[in-house]
Design an enzyme around this catalytic site. Sequence first.
Site, short mmCIF file in Angstrom:
data_model
loop_
_atom_site.label_atom_id
_atom_site.label_comp_id
_atom_site.label_asym_id
_atom_site.label_seq_id
_atom_site.Cartn_x
_atom_site.Cartn_y
_atom_site.Cartn_z
CD GLN A 127 -3.67 5.75 -4.21
OE1 GLN A 127 -4.31 6.75 -4.49
NE2 GLN A 127 -4.23 4.61 -3.88
CG ASP A 130 2.39 3.03 -1.68
OD1 ASP A 130 3.42 2.52 -1.19
OD2 ASP A 130 1.26 2.83 -1.23
CB SER A 133 1.58 -0.29 -2.20
OG SER A 133 1.13 0.19 -0.97
CE1 TYR A 229 2.32 1.05 6.69
CE2 TYR A 229 1.91 3.37 7.09
CZ TYR A 229 2.47 2.37 6.33
OH TYR A 229 3.18 2.68 5.21
P1 NAD Z 1 2.13 -3.45 6.54
O1 NAD Z 1 3.05 -4.01 5.50
O2 NAD Z 1 2.66 -2.45 7.49
O3 NAD Z 1 1.54 -4.67 7.40
C1 NAD Z 1 0.93 -5.78 6.78
C2 NAD Z 1 -0.32 -6.17 7.52
O4 NAD Z 1 0.01 -6.76 8.78
C3 NAD Z 1 -1.26 -5.01 7.83
O5 NAD Z 1 -2.51 -5.25 7.26
C4 NAD Z 1 -1.31 -5.01 9.36
O6 NAD Z 1 -2.59 -4.64 9.86
C5 NAD Z 1 -1.01 -6.46 9.68
N1 NAD Z 1 -0.58 -6.71 11.06
C6 NAD Z 1 0.27 -6.01 11.84
N2 NAD Z 1 0.36 -6.57 13.07
C7 NAD Z 1 -0.44 -7.66 13.08
C8 NAD Z 1 -0.77 -8.64 14.04
N3 NAD Z 1 -0.23 -8.61 15.25
N4 NAD Z 1 -1.64 -9.60 13.69
C9 NAD Z 1 -2.18 -9.63 12.44
N5 NAD Z 1 -1.92 -8.74 11.49
C10 NAD Z 1 -1.06 -7.74 11.79
O7 NAD Z 1 0.83 -2.84 5.88
P2 NAD Z 1 0.52 -2.58 4.35
O8 NAD Z 1 0.25 -3.85 3.67
O9 NAD Z 1 1.60 -1.74 3.77
O10 NAD Z 1 -0.83 -1.72 4.39
C11 NAD Z 1 -1.70 -1.68 5.48
C12 NAD Z 1 -2.95 -0.87 5.09
O11 NAD Z 1 -2.66 0.38 4.47
C13 NAD Z 1 -3.87 -1.57 4.16
O12 NAD Z 1 -5.19 -1.35 4.59
C14 NAD Z 1 -3.68 -0.89 2.85
O13 NAD Z 1 -4.84 -0.99 2.03
C15 NAD Z 1 -3.46 0.51 3.30
N6 NAD Z 1 -2.73 1.25 2.28
C16 NAD Z 1 -3.13 2.52 1.98
C17 NAD Z 1 -2.47 3.23 1.00
C18 NAD Z 1 -2.88 4.62 0.63
O14 NAD Z 1 -3.83 5.11 1.19
N7 NAD Z 1 -2.18 5.28 -0.27
C19 NAD Z 1 -1.40 2.67 0.34
C20 NAD Z 1 -1.00 1.39 0.67
C21 NAD Z 1 -1.68 0.69 1.65
#
Ligand code: NAD
Length: 380
Positions: A127, A130, A133, A229
Amino acid sequence: MPLRIGVPRETAPGERRAALVPDAVARLVKAGAEVVVESGAGEQAYVSDAAYQAAGAVTGTRADAWGADVVARVQGPAREDLPLLGAGRTVIGFLRPLDDPQGMAALAATGATALAMELVPRTTRAQKMDALSAMATVAGYRAVLLAAEALPKFFPLLTTAAGTMRPAKVLVLGAGVAGLQAIATARRLGAVVSAYDVRAAAAEEARSLGAQFVQLDLDTAGAEGGGGYAAALDEQRQRRQVELLAEHVATSDVVISTALIPGRAAPLLVSENGVRRMAPGSVVVDLAAPNGGNCALTRPGEVVDAGGVRVFGPLNLPGEMPVHASQMYARTLSAMITEFMREGAWAPAEDDDIYRAACVTRGGEVVNERVRGLLQPVPA
Ligand code: NAD
């Protein structure tokens, strides 16, 4: 031998971030490393050579910085940098491995090891590394400021002697890290915010930040991939999603789209018809532009005017906010480097899960399976 870390100046157009800032340098020096920064590497992020030196770095030439054991980058090496790399050396940065497999093959040919910050797994241990993020947080914030600046309206509700101005309506598509930051920022500016995501878990997070969550009459079974994702929808459901979203797009002043699916082109969410139904003066900021965009009209790096609706396709918003973006990025990068150091030397364990996941090239080969797959000739 102490680990020698190099920080060459970033040369990509519009890139103002620095890979390490003095705070991160001090941390690495404390861990036993030597840091050599190319003179002027921090200039665009308002970090002077003197500030790096005060943190324990030495400043030197481009060749000195590229000649280090580990080269810390924001963006991957340009073609002209490749001859400066070689076997036994490591480069770390945003290498765009899945977007630029040929570039990875060229990097492999230098013999250097390449670690891509994009491929750091989303595990608890990783984390602090990351970087995606961290940069998504900056991009989500900046996207809202860009929209607020471009919109010929107030964001907040204003009640004045000159009349009542209704608040702007902002629709955020994709409520991941960037989307949630966009929601929070637009709410702070007083807009009425709604949000949409295919992942059900995103609804509660969006609501907790003050957004209304848009529920579509769409079967989203299988839309959640691994690790938080999203996964791609089939063509029919994707088309239906665009149609249903058009109603919400049409009544918004601002659309901020952030939807991504790892390793694939960004999903299309906003049709040309949807944009043309927005009121003139409205704004779309498509943060997915580097991956092809969520809006049919997006042109990466450009602003498209569609009947008075402007569609922005910014490619590097974090690069436009270099002080905090560099601080955040440097924190993740230095966390990764120190994770792989033992007693001041570079000593990553070959079977370390983070190291293996992030490693794209090693020993003259592309070692990442997905990148290798992209390099295979397509059967006739
Ligand atoms: P991302 O940049 O890959 O995608 C952005 C968002 O687009 C995501 O929420 C995804 O669900 C959404 N998306 C994709 N296709 C879509 C569609 N057709 N219609 C509507 N929305 C769509 O994702 P991200 O922002 O990097 O992170 C996604 C998830 O991972 C979040 O829940 C975040 O909290 C989690 N996360 C976890 C950790 C960890 O555990 N260390 C770190 C970072 C993020």
